[in-house]
Scaffold this active site. Sequence first.
Site: not given
Length: 212
Positions: A69, A118
């Site tokens: 991440e 995303d």
Amino acid sequence: MRQRNKPWAKDKLAEYPQYVISEPEKYKGKWKEAFDKDQPLHIEIGTGKGRFITGMAKANPENNYIGIELADSVIVTALDRIIEDGLPNVKLLNVNANDLRDYFEKGEVDRVYLNFSDPWPKKRHAKRRLTYKSFLEIYENILGDKGEIHFKTDNQGLFESSLMSFSEYGMLLTFVSLDLHNSDYEGNIMTEYEEKFSSRGSRIFRCEVQYR
Ligand SMILES: C[S@@+](CC[C@H](N)C(=O)[O-])C[C@H]1O[C@@H](n2cnc3c(N)ncnc32)[C@H](O)[C@@H]1O
């Protein structure tokens, strides 16, 4: 891309080197040494707050997991979950997926999970999607033969463009569900986004693809 990095989060990540690997390039080719047991390695890219990766690690002690991440202010929550459960088979990397080849040898990873990536809906941003061909090339370079990607999202546009991208790359589609939560699929571990979107009634799309 919006930056969500915070100094306090960086400090906290640094306090737990047993869970957060700060110099992952040092483990390239020897990730087995980072874990108690030598077992298959599955990674999740864009792990967010870690609900999925920690849930998977608890449910599947026969695998090792790494959550990757970019945003440190988000990954600290994943760290809290690991500390709370004292999980031995999951580690975190606060790095960009663009650089994965610097951290893993070809064949070191057995499976890649992409969850609610995303969507980058604008055509001019297509290259930023984690299922774009340049990313498929990166994953191919760290996965073993017939390595797998497991992908889920609520975003139909991203799902369709990803299926196209997998197909154009010559990958084999081995599983697809157009409504995961109304299917007979068992053993699903929800992510934070999945919990949010499915509680609002959104459909969840899921597929598994394999490199040939
Ligand atoms: C929409 S969120 C989904 C989080 C989580 N997977 C979930 O389903 O709840 C996407 C996450 O991917 C991360 N991300 C996006 N691009 C990344 C990259 N290139 N490398 C690592 N993480 C990335 C973002 O910071 C964000 O936390």
